[in-house]
Enzyme design. Structure first.
Site, short mmCIF file in Angstrom:
data_model
loop_
_atom_site.label_atom_id
_atom_site.label_comp_id
_atom_site.label_asym_id
_atom_site.label_seq_id
_atom_site.Cartn_x
_atom_site.Cartn_y
_atom_site.Cartn_z
N ASP A 1 19.98 31.04 -4.64
CA ASP A 1 19.82 31.99 -5.75
C ASP A 1 21.07 31.97 -6.62
O ASP A 1 21.95 32.80 -6.51
CB ASP A 1 19.57 33.39 -5.20
CG ASP A 1 19.06 34.34 -6.28
OD1 ASP A 1 18.90 33.91 -7.44
OD2 ASP A 1 18.83 35.52 -5.96
N GLY A 2 21.12 30.96 -7.50
CA GLY A 2 22.26 30.82 -8.41
C GLY A 2 21.90 31.05 -9.86
O GLY A 2 22.77 31.16 -10.71
N LYS A 3 20.59 31.08 -10.17
CA LYS A 3 20.08 31.33 -11.53
C LYS A 3 20.79 30.47 -12.56
O LYS A 3 21.33 30.95 -13.55
CB LYS A 3 20.17 32.82 -11.88
CG LYS A 3 19.32 33.68 -10.96
CD LYS A 3 19.32 35.13 -11.40
CE LYS A 3 18.45 35.97 -10.47
NZ LYS A 3 19.04 36.12 -9.11
N ARG A 4 20.73 29.17 -12.34
CA ARG A 4 21.34 28.22 -13.26
C ARG A 4 20.40 27.97 -14.44
O ARG A 4 19.20 28.20 -14.37
CB ARG A 4 21.63 26.91 -12.55
CG ARG A 4 22.55 27.02 -11.33
CD ARG A 4 23.85 27.72 -11.67
NE ARG A 4 24.91 27.40 -10.71
CZ ARG A 4 25.58 28.28 -9.99
NH1 ARG A 4 25.27 29.55 -10.09
NH2 ARG A 4 26.56 27.91 -9.19
#
Length: 270
Positions: free
Chosen positions: A93-96
């Site tokens: 869950d890094g929302k790149r």
């Protein structure tokens, strides 16, 4: 195989629960762990041990690891490796989100087989249009991985953008759902469990076959009973993400909290 074809059988077998691995400072302190790379590594490994064999998916929140720099990323690598070795699917869950060679590099970092940070899926933003993620989506498709795009978030600030109408009359959120479904199991959607999907222009029938990551359970207010109520026929496709309400049970209570929450979610689907 696609991400969806890997995910859905495990959800049927084990249940909808997705355990967030979110080593907040207060949680580290409550667990008696040091607030540093060594502490987040121990935290991550213990959560993996509690989740193994009980759930299908874990979701490490990258920010809580990367705040410790190189030591934090090393801890994240160890946590992801342990989770995948235990038969868990890992959503990083890094929302790149970006374009061109930058988004290609995100795919190489988080999805490429053999990468130190190799996960089974990653979260992403598509503010510049879903086409901006073509590079990472192509990589995900080639490697049987997933890209789960923020589509209908629960924070109130998101409503104006998500509900904006395009020239074709669809909302931004609905258009993303349609485009993600067209990817045939590679794309997925983040849909908040506390969101009124109809208000964002999303019909439940439009979700058929789409992997869904649903934050908002537990401490954020949604309950197991909300799973079928919010997602209807798409409920079996949902990864119901819990973190603080489970992690707060501490190292000695987390396994019981995982089993209890999973049982509640399974019961809601009967």
């Amino acid at each position: 195989m696609t991400f969806a074809s890997r995910l859905f059988p495990l959800l049927r077998e084990r249940g909808p629960l997705c355990v967030g691995i979110d080593p907040h400072v207060p949680l580290l302190e409550r667990w008696g762990l040091s607030v540093d790379g060594a502490g987040v590594r121990e935290f991550g490994i213990r959560v993996v041990e509690a989740a193994a064999g009980r759930v299908a998916v874990v979701k490490p929140q990258v920010a809580f690891f990367e705040r410790f720099g190189a030591a934090g990323f090393a801890a994240l690598e160890d946590t992801i490796r342990a989770a995948r070795a235990a038969g868990l699917l890992v959503v990083a869950d890094g929302k790149r989100g970006d374009i061109g060679s930058t988004v290609d590099a995100y795919g190489d970092a988080w999805l490429e087989p053999g990468s130190p940070l190799e996960a089974d899926a990653m979260t992403a933003y598509a503010y510049q249009g879903l086409g901006s993620l073509d590079g990472v989506l192509d990589r995900a498709a080639a490697w049987g991985k997933g890209v789960i795009v923020v589509t209908a978030a629960s924070n109130p600030e998101a409503a104006e953008t998500q509900g904006a109408r395009r020239a074709d009359g669809r909302t931004v959120a609905r258009a993303l759902v349609d485009d993600l479904r067209a990817l045939g199991g590679t794309g997925g959607a983040v849909l908040g469990a506390t969101v009124d999907l109809a208000a964002t222009g999303i019909d439940l029938d439009a979700l058929d076959g789409l992997p869904i990551l649903a934050p908002g359970y537990g401490a954020q207010g949604a309950t197991a009973a909300d799973l079928p109520r919010v997602f209807g026929p798409a409920a079996p496709q949902v990864m119901a993400s819990y973190s603080r309400s489970i992690l707060g049970a501490g190292p000695d209570g987390i396994a019981d909290a995982v089993e209890r929450t999973q049982d509640e979610l399974r019961e809601s689907l009967r």
